[in-house]
Write an enzyme that holds these catalytic residues in place. Structure first.
Site, PDB file in Angstrom:
ATOM      1  N   ASN A  71       0.786  -1.163   0.098  1.00  0.00           N
ATOM      2  CA  ASN A  71       0.047   0.057  -0.060  1.00  0.00           C
ATOM      3  C   ASN A  71       0.885   1.165   0.060  1.00  0.00           C
ATOM      4  OD1 ASN A  71      -2.087  -1.663  -0.032  1.00  0.00           O
ATOM      5  ND2 ASN A  71      -2.819  -1.347   2.032  1.00  0.00           N
ATOM      6  N   ASP A 123      -7.482  -4.600   7.024  1.00  0.00           N
ATOM      7  CA  ASP A 123      -6.829  -5.614   6.269  1.00  0.00           C
ATOM      8  C   ASP A 123      -6.175  -6.617   7.313  1.00  0.00           C
ATOM      9  OD1 ASP A 123      -6.938  -4.211   3.999  1.00  0.00           O
ATOM     10  OD2 ASP A 123      -5.102  -3.193   4.068  1.00  0.00           O
ATOM     11  N   ARG A 182      -1.092 -11.173  -4.732  1.00  0.00           N
ATOM     12  CA  ARG A 182      -1.364  -9.803  -5.289  1.00  0.00           C
ATOM     13  C   ARG A 182      -0.629  -8.757  -3.912  1.00  0.00           C
ATOM     14  NH1 ARG A 182      -6.842  -8.879  -7.661  1.00  0.00           N
ATOM     15  NH2 ARG A 182      -5.891  -6.757  -7.952  1.00  0.00           N
TER      16      ARG A 182
END
Ligand code: UD1
Length: 432
Positions: free
Chosen positions: A23, A306, A398
């Protein structure tokens, strides 16, 4: 569909270094578009979202070289302001290229990225803020076009402290005319990293001590720089909760404990013994975690959404019942049916999950549908008796550079299997 096989029931031990942050790197890669020069990013994680962002950067004219953990982005020539749908639909966070392309070229066009499995994920806050900066927006059901002859700084107060909207405003404001004062900005460490990077490139950017106000004085140009991507606090938290689930004693290196405040507080309530040094966190997990009466996800510095699923996986083994509430995304309790296949006892009521801890989970075949839920299933597999097969490895790739490498280094037993056949929604479902 690629799968991960975990032989559970053994505790974790050892020491690993934690990868660079997904991120943080994605918005910084977008920010490189603002630099009419060459950006070098060190400690860049080799994850599929980074590979997708590379494709997007190349599609608009950047030259990109990725060697080892070093990513070089040459943005001297930008040749297009249209983002190809092929990549936008794969990765929802490609919308942060909007602010960057607007800042650099004054225009951007893309097909609307749509929702994703964890929630509807609108971008109204991004678009409202752009409008306040004098950017014209034209939308059809599918297409989004934005343009401004001159982007003007303004005072903007976000209705919600959205991470993506904060990043987009910063990116659009850095080369704008005048000063932007952004209030109720997101305070996540990844925003701080983006600001650090831009300041090193010559941006006129100031964050308040709390981080909720960001002042951006537009400058004429940014210059080349080299920047080291900070550690991934979500990957670190995943492995800490994996250890709380499976038991053991691990040490995570190259990380900053300050960014894990709420996470470590919850781990301590669960009976984990945590020792932090300047750049490491060591955890000795109890043989069975204690339950937590109530944890709700919240914007930083609250408990991160998350890490809600990895925490849930660990709480399945707790000695008693726990209550989790998801407040950020409306559809993020999706791993519950998969954990139930492993013997977990979880009751869902709206956005709350009540978890009745059981002494042991049992191996099962389960399916990852999104990134963090997938990693949480791997953590649950480590704690389970017997073999757990997790399908949908593409989702985990990912954000986790190599979950096998990390877990095997910590003494876990895990291998990958490549399976023929179409991948599960891998083309369309964005997770974060
Ligand atoms: C980022 C992170 C993601 C994390 C999330 C929350 C990246 C690449 N992804 O996602 O891992 O889970 O922050 O910490 O950094 N919202 C609106 N309108 C908007 C924008 C957001 O209603 O215009 C809502 C969203 O639907 C969601 C909430 O605000 O319910 C938080 O979203 P946001 O902070 O924007 O998350 P992302 O930037 O998408």
């Amino acid at each position: 569909m690629d799968s991960i096989h975990v032989q559970g029931g053994r505790s974790l031990s050892g020491e690993i270094s934690v990868q660079g942050s997904k991120n943080a790197v994605l918005p910084i890669m977008a920010a490189a578009v603002l630099v009419k020069g060459v950006t070098v990013l060190k400690n860049c994680p080799d994850i599929t979202d980074v590979r997708c962002m590379i494709k997007l950067l190349q599609s608009i004219g950047c030259l990109v070289e990725y060697t080892g953990d070093s990513l070089m982005i040459d943005a001297r020539q930008i040749t297009s302001h249209t983002l190809p749908h092929e990549y936008v639909k794969k990765m929802r966070s490609s919308i942060i290229l909007m602010g960057a392309l607007l800042g650099r070229t004054g225009k951007v066009a893309l097909n609307y990225p749509g929702g994703c499995i964890i929630g509807k994920r609108p971008i109204d806050l991004h678009l409202e803020a752009f409008a306040e900066m004098g950017i014209r927006i034209e939308q059809t059901d599918e297409k989004l076009e934005a343009a401004a002859h001159r982007i003007r700084g303004n005072e903007i107060c976000l209705r919600m402290a959205s991470v993506g909207a904060t990043e987009n405003v910063i990116l659009a404001a850095v080369l704008a005319e005048g000063t932007t004062i952004l209030k109720n900005a997101a305070r996540e460490p990844e925003i701080a990293a983006l600001c650090d990077f831009l300041i090193r490139c010559g941006a006129g950017l100031y964050r308040s001590a709390k981080g909720d106000v960001i002042v951006i004085e537009g400058v004429r140009a940014l210059h080349s720089c080299e920047y080291r991507i900070p550690f991934d606090r979500i990957v670190a938290g995943t492995y800490l909760f994996g250890t709380m689930a499976a038991g053991g004693n691990i040490c995570l290196r190259d990380i900053c404990a300050d960014q894990l405040g709420q996470v470590l507080a919850v781990i301590r309530i669960m009976g984990g013994n945590v020792v932090c040094t300047r750049d490491a966190v060591c955890l000795q997990a109890p043989s069975r975690p204690l339950p937590v009466p109530y944890v709700r996800t919240a914007v930083y510095p609250g408990f991160p959404t998350d890490l809600q699923s990895p925490l849930m996986a660990a709480l399945c083994r707790a000695d008693g019942h726990s209550l989790l509430e998801e407040t950020i995304f409306e559809n993020r309790l999706r791993i519950v049916p998969e954990l139930r296949k492993m013997g977990a006892q979880i009751m869902v009521n709206g956005r709350q999950a009540k978890i009745e801890g059981t002494g042991c989970l049992c191996g099962a075949c389960v399916k990852a549908e999104e990134l963090r839920g997938g990693a949480a299933l791997v953590m649950a597999g480590l704690a389970a008796q017997g073999e757990t097969v997790i399908y949908g490895r593409e989702f985990i790739n990912r954000g986790y550079e190599d979950i096998r490498r990390d877990i095997v280094s910590l003494g876990g037993s895990l291998f990958y299997e490549e399976t023929e056949g179409p991948s599960q929604k891998g083309d369309e479902a964005e997770t974060e």
